[in-house]
Design a protein around this motif. Sequence first.
Motif, PDB file in Angstrom:
ATOM      1  N   UNK A  60       0.846  -1.192   0.000  1.00 47.25           N
ATOM      2  CA  UNK A  60       0.000   0.000   0.000  1.00 47.25           C
ATOM      3  C   UNK A  60       0.877   1.236   0.000  1.00 47.25           C
ATOM      4  N   UNK A  61       0.274   2.350  -0.299  1.00 43.87           N
ATOM      5  CA  UNK A  61       0.986   3.627  -0.266  1.00 43.87           C
ATOM      6  C   UNK A  61       0.105   4.624   0.480  1.00 43.87           C
ATOM      7  N   UNK A  62       0.709   5.361   1.389  1.00 38.34           N
ATOM      8  CA  UNK A  62      -0.022   6.375   2.141  1.00 38.34           C
ATOM      9  C   UNK A  62      -0.155   7.604   1.255  1.00 38.34           C
ATOM     10  N   UNK A  63      -1.383   7.941   0.897  1.00 39.69           N
ATOM     11  CA  UNK A  63      -1.616   9.083   0.010  1.00 39.69           C
ATOM     12  C   UNK A  63      -2.525  10.091   0.693  1.00 39.69           C
ATOM     13  N   UNK A  64      -2.390  11.339   0.298  1.00 44.06           N
ATOM     14  CA  UNK A  64      -3.246  12.409   0.819  1.00 44.06           C
ATOM     15  C   UNK A  64      -3.725  13.263  -0.337  1.00 44.06           C
ATOM     16  N   UNK A  65      -4.835  13.948  -0.102  1.00 45.34           N
ATOM     17  CA  UNK A  65      -5.305  14.921  -1.086  1.00 45.34           C
ATOM     18  C   UNK A  65      -4.311  16.076  -1.110  1.00 45.34           C
ATOM     19  N   UNK A  66      -4.004  16.613  -2.287  1.00 47.06           N
ATOM     20  CA  UNK A  66      -3.006  17.686  -2.384  1.00 47.06           C
ATOM     21  C   UNK A  66      -3.298  18.906  -1.518  1.00 47.06           C
ATOM     22  N   UNK A  67      -4.542  19.079  -1.092  1.00 45.92           N
ATOM     23  CA  UNK A  67      -4.874  20.239  -0.255  1.00 45.92           C
ATOM     24  C   UNK A  67      -4.404  20.077   1.189  1.00 45.92           C
ATOM     25  N   UNK A  90      -1.685  -0.561  -6.695  1.00 51.09           N
ATOM     26  CA  UNK A  90      -2.199  -0.686  -8.060  1.00 51.09           C
ATOM     27  C   UNK A  90      -3.228   0.396  -8.368  1.00 51.09           C
ATOM     28  N   UNK A  91      -3.977   0.839  -7.366  1.00 53.72           N
ATOM     29  CA  UNK A  91      -4.978   1.885  -7.548  1.00 53.72           C
ATOM     30  C   UNK A  91      -4.349   3.277  -7.508  1.00 53.72           C
ATOM     31  N   UNK A  92      -3.409   3.466  -6.576  1.00 52.44           N
ATOM     32  CA  UNK A  92      -2.864   4.805  -6.333  1.00 52.44           C
ATOM     33  C   UNK A  92      -1.770   5.212  -7.305  1.00 52.44           C
ATOM     34  N   UNK A  93      -1.022   4.240  -7.832  1.00 52.39           N
ATOM     35  CA  UNK A  93       0.167   4.563  -8.626  1.00 52.39           C
ATOM     36  C   UNK A  93      -0.104   5.540  -9.768  1.00 52.39           C
ATOM     37  N   UNK A 111      -0.122  13.355 -10.427  1.00 49.91           N
ATOM     38  CA  UNK A 111      -0.182  14.482  -9.501  1.00 49.91           C
ATOM     39  C   UNK A 111      -1.544  14.723  -8.891  1.00 49.91           C
ATOM     40  N   UNK A 112      -2.447  13.758  -9.047  1.00 44.82           N
ATOM     41  CA  UNK A 112      -3.804  13.934  -8.504  1.00 44.82           C
ATOM     42  C   UNK A 112      -3.868  13.574  -7.024  1.00 44.82           C
ATOM     43  N   UNK A 113      -2.903  12.778  -6.567  1.00 43.36           N
ATOM     44  CA  UNK A 113      -2.752  12.473  -5.152  1.00 43.36           C
ATOM     45  C   UNK A 113      -1.289  12.660  -4.783  1.00 43.36           C
ATOM     46  N   UNK A 114      -1.039  12.966  -3.517  1.00 37.21           N
ATOM     47  CA  UNK A 114       0.338  13.107  -3.041  1.00 37.21           C
ATOM     48  C   UNK A 114       0.698  11.895  -2.191  1.00 37.21           C
TER      49      UNK A 114
END
Length: 321
Positions: free
Chosen positions: A125-132, A206-209, A215-218
């Motif tokens: 998994x990858x820890x992602x956040x909204x760019x805001x 696979x979903x986040x990559x 650049x839609x998620x950080x």
Amino acid sequence: MMMAVIRAGVVAAAWLIAAYCAAQSYPAKPIRFMVSFSAGSGTDTIGRIVAGGLSQALGQQVVVENRAGAAGNIGAELAAKSLPDGYTLFLVNMGHAANVTLYDKPGYDLVRDFAPVTQLASSPSVVVVHPSLPVKSIAELVKLAKSRPGAIHYGSGGIGTPTFVAGELFKGQAGVDLLHVPYKSGGEAIIGVMTGEVPVYFAPLSTALPLVQQGRLRALAVTTVRRLAVLPEYPTVEESGYPGFQAGNWYGLMVPAKTPRETIVTLRNAALKTLNDPGVNKRMTDLGYVIIGDQPEEFAAHIRSEIASLAKILKGLRSNN
């Protein structure tokens, strides 16, 4: 008396011949592949890749059937209650092992009601956040969460899903109060973080990559022991100050219990042929999957081990459903 014995022998011989012929001709019709999560989820992604390869290997169409809901329990129950004839396959993942602890009545018994075929792959998994969200590292996320306890939300595909398990594991190790927002599926959860409805998500790679690359998620960090070749610039959560942190998902092929052993062998051989196909192999490794393809007995042992390990992590979160 003698004639009755002869007739009984003839009937038994006919049954054995019919069973042998059925085994030799399997599969003789399309096969449904039960995926108990929604289209667009990480589980659905690998399911469709594998289904295409199995279709080629078996010479029959393998059709993905998405039956999402109740953290994967709805589709699992349907698969468990299907005929054990090899024409219903089930894509199991780590979330189903978690559900053994989380649900009083999931509608099936993961160990008793299924026969393992092979573990297909594992996925980080990858820890992602909204760019805001004003954070660019795990340290900054933890600092912000501690300054605003209960105010930062993280999304998941539902209680018991791997995205939920990763979030709860992180909360415990980092000592932060993130508010859990369960969605009906992983597909809805990824949309939630993309739109900013929830700012944090422990997403399947696979979903986040592609979303990170666009650049839609950080991305903040990956949940593996070592950095990933597809995202080499991002540290692991362990590197970020949390020794031993590891989370992700695994996926495997199962069939209803009492499926003939010959059919299971045929399906495992087809799965191995699929995983070794250069095109399938590249698609999966490009998405960060680690291909496995173990023996049914090894996969059965893995499932039992995961059920026990997850029970320790999820103790106290049991659902009355």
